[in-house]
Write a protein that holds these residues in place. Structure first.
Motif, mmCIF file in Angstrom:
data_model
loop_
_atom_site.group_PDB
_atom_site.id
_atom_site.type_symbol
_atom_site.label_atom_id
_atom_site.label_comp_id
_atom_site.label_asym_id
_atom_site.label_seq_id
_atom_site.Cartn_x
_atom_site.Cartn_y
_atom_site.Cartn_z
ATOM 1 N N ILE A 117 1.142 -1.161 0.216
ATOM 2 C CA ILE A 117 -0.076 -0.073 -0.044
ATOM 3 C C ILE A 117 0.788 1.218 0.097
ATOM 4 C CG2 ILE A 117 -1.654 1.354 1.490
ATOM 5 C CD1 ILE A 117 -2.764 -1.507 2.270
ATOM 6 N N VAL A 147 1.015 4.067 -3.673
ATOM 7 C CA VAL A 147 0.660 5.502 -2.820
ATOM 8 C C VAL A 147 1.469 6.306 -2.665
ATOM 9 C CG1 VAL A 147 -0.444 7.197 -0.892
ATOM 10 C CG2 VAL A 147 -1.626 4.663 -1.485
ATOM 11 N N TYR A 179 -3.786 8.327 4.638
ATOM 12 C CA TYR A 179 -4.550 7.600 4.587
ATOM 13 C C TYR A 179 -6.266 7.599 5.009
ATOM 14 C CZ TYR A 179 -0.214 4.679 3.232
ATOM 15 O OH TYR A 179 0.200 4.396 3.126
ATOM 16 N N TYR A 228 -5.920 3.461 -4.457
ATOM 17 C CA TYR A 228 -5.159 2.687 -3.027
ATOM 18 C C TYR A 228 -6.669 1.764 -3.277
ATOM 19 C CZ TYR A 228 -6.041 3.705 1.226
ATOM 20 O OH TYR A 228 -6.953 3.598 3.033
ATOM 21 N N THR A 252 -6.284 -1.417 -4.519
ATOM 22 C CA THR A 252 -4.439 -2.455 -3.949
ATOM 23 C C THR A 252 -5.017 -2.855 -2.654
ATOM 24 O OG1 THR A 252 -3.347 -0.707 -4.872
ATOM 25 C CG2 THR A 252 -2.322 -2.034 -3.316
#
Length: 486
Positions: A268, A272, A293, A354, A357
């Motif tokens: 992640i 990102v 996040y 994101y 994923t």
């Protein structure tokens, strides 16, 4: 230990990653690098330099491989040891002790070079009934261990939570600010400690599907940089591509199967931070006082319109094995894939990438669960802990995609609870790990799946499996071409 009276500490337990620590005969750090820097004496668990050694070990088809899902992982210790022997001769000759990191910590605390049953069984091919198998080590080229009666890798083995030696040494006590002699429990690998910390919690009155079923209906998902899926059974279940079955490696009296994903939190972060819009995201998140996040999760809510947030990734599909597949395909050569990319490079695109994923990681968990269920496990509830359990989108996607409720631990860092359980057992506060689990593990939040989205995620899963099928086809095509130029 600010705010804690050292005199109130009765026992210690250690957990750590299953990284390989190398010491010389005088217990001093020994270099595992060509530069000869002794301060760099640890081969990290996710180090994949020993892939060819793992392949050769697997080509032997030795019986011990049945207990690692049929295929030994490059992340386990035998391939790493073989690599050291073949590539760093000076290190190999000078080495006096090879420790799993959790056992190294208990040695540092007690001065006793005992090994935990957990580490040796799960990462070194030790067996509950046969101990070390001489024929395996001879066959793979590590006969040195047989000749020396396994002195360098462990011939003093203790069950997790057993008291090690006479407890904390004077030197360790001074360094930790604790009383000398307090009990130290034999260690656990970090994921296994997380399993102890979360899977045994009392669920009465929570209307969960596992409430009136045995503990074997639960699976612990410990998710951080990587993820581990810990399922237990009363009898051994052999699952292709899933590590184990290991007897009493986590919970005494039960067999353990361990699935996993080599890169989850790390993936992640990689996706990102590697996106063109990351600088803009970071600036906006900082201005709003949120971490990146939380900002992305809220941004997804803003752009989802009337549809469920997951539907934003209807055309974007990810295969998440950017660092190989640990389970259930057990193929470290697999690569990551993305299908559905466009020329967009703004925060909207970053947010959806994101999301896709995270969905891919959850789909990988579903793949592991399906493989376990097909082989004989009966799992109906996910117990989740670790850093990624703090991310509500990650948790909701796992509930929606697996179709199972997710139980979050009251203590997010359940790995620490597992280590505390070891200390509590070592000092005699509990007579069994099971008893300590029930009292020390507490349920926090419960997240239910959105069952109305089932068809969407079934379709996403269908695409997910097609991705790896296609990758293997592409690989076969290119291998054929490559051979023409060799």
């Amino acid at each position: 230990m600010e705010g804690i009276n050292p005199g109130h500490v009765r026992g210690l337990g250690f957990d750590a990653t299953c990284s390989l620590v190398v010491l010389d005969k005088q217990f001093r750090p020994l270099a595992v690098n060509i530069e000869g820097e002794d301060s760099r004496n640890i081969v990290m668990w996710m180090d994949h330099r020993a892939s060819s050694q793992a392949d050769r070990i697997n080509s032997t088809n030795h019986d011990v491989l049945k207990y690692v899902g049929g295929v030994i992982s490059v992340e386990m210790q035998p391939p790493k040891l073989l690599w050291l022997k073949e590539n760093l001769h000076s290190c190999w000759e000078k080495a006096g002790h090879f420790f799993d990191l959790p056992d190294y910590l208990s040695w540092k605390a007690t001065g006793v070079p005992a090994r935990s049953f957990c580490t040796l069984v799960c990462k070194w091919t030790y067996s509950a009934d046969k101990a070390w198998d001489d024929s395996f080590w001879k066959l793979v080229g590590l006969e040195d261990f047989v000749t020396e009666n396994y002195k360098r890798i462990g011939n003093h083995v203790l069950p997790p939570g057993a008291s090690v030696g006479n407890g904390l040494t004077l030197k360790a006590a001074k360094e930790l600010g604790l009383p000398e002699g307090i009990a130290v429990g034999a260690s656990l690998i970090d994921a296994h400690a997380g399993g102890l910390g979360v899977i045994g919690a009392d669920v009465k009155g929570h209307s969960l599907p596992c409430e009136n079923h045995p503990i074997t209906s639960r699976i612990a998902l410990i998710c951080g940089t990587s993820s581990c899926h810990m399922a237990i059974s009363d009898s051994p279940i052999f699952v292709p591509g899933i590590w184990g079955p290991y007897y009493s490696a986590m919970l005494p009296g039960f067999w353990l199967n361990e699935g996993g994903q080599s890169a989850t939190g790390k993936l992640i972060e990689h996706v990102v931070r590697g996106h063109a819009a990351f600088p803009e995201l970071e600036k906006e998140a900082n201005a709003s006082g949120q971490n990146i996040y939380t900002y992305l999760n809220r941004h997804l809510d803003l752009i989802k319109k009337a549809s469920p947030v997951g539907f934003l990734a209807v055309d974007l599909h990810v295969w998440p094995d950017f660092h190989g597949n640990r389970s259930p395909l057990a193929d470290p050569t697999l690569k990551g894939m993305m299908s559905g990319l466009t020329l967009s490079h703004g925060i909207d695109d970053l947010a959806v990438t994101y999301l896709a994923t995270i969905q891919a990681i959850a789909l990988g968990t579903r793949h592991i669960l399906d493989t376990m269920q097909t082989s004989g496990h009966h799992i109906n509830t996910l117990f989740v802990c670790g850093g990624l359990s703090k991310n509500p989108l990650f948790v909701q996607m796992h509930a929606d995609i697996t179709g199972m409720p997710v139980v979050l631990s009251k203590e997010v860092e359940s790995v620490l609870v597992g280590a505390a359980i070891l200390g509590a057992c070592a000092c005699g506060d509990f007579t069994s790990i099971q008893g300590a689990m029930e009292q020390m593990g507490k349920i926090g939040k419960i997240v239910q799946p959105n069952y109305q989205d089932k068809r969407f995620y079934d379709k996403k899963y269908e695409v997910f499996l097609k991705l790896v099928e296609h990758q293997r086809e592409y690989k076969a095509i290119m291998q054929g071409v490559q051979s023409m130029y060799l």
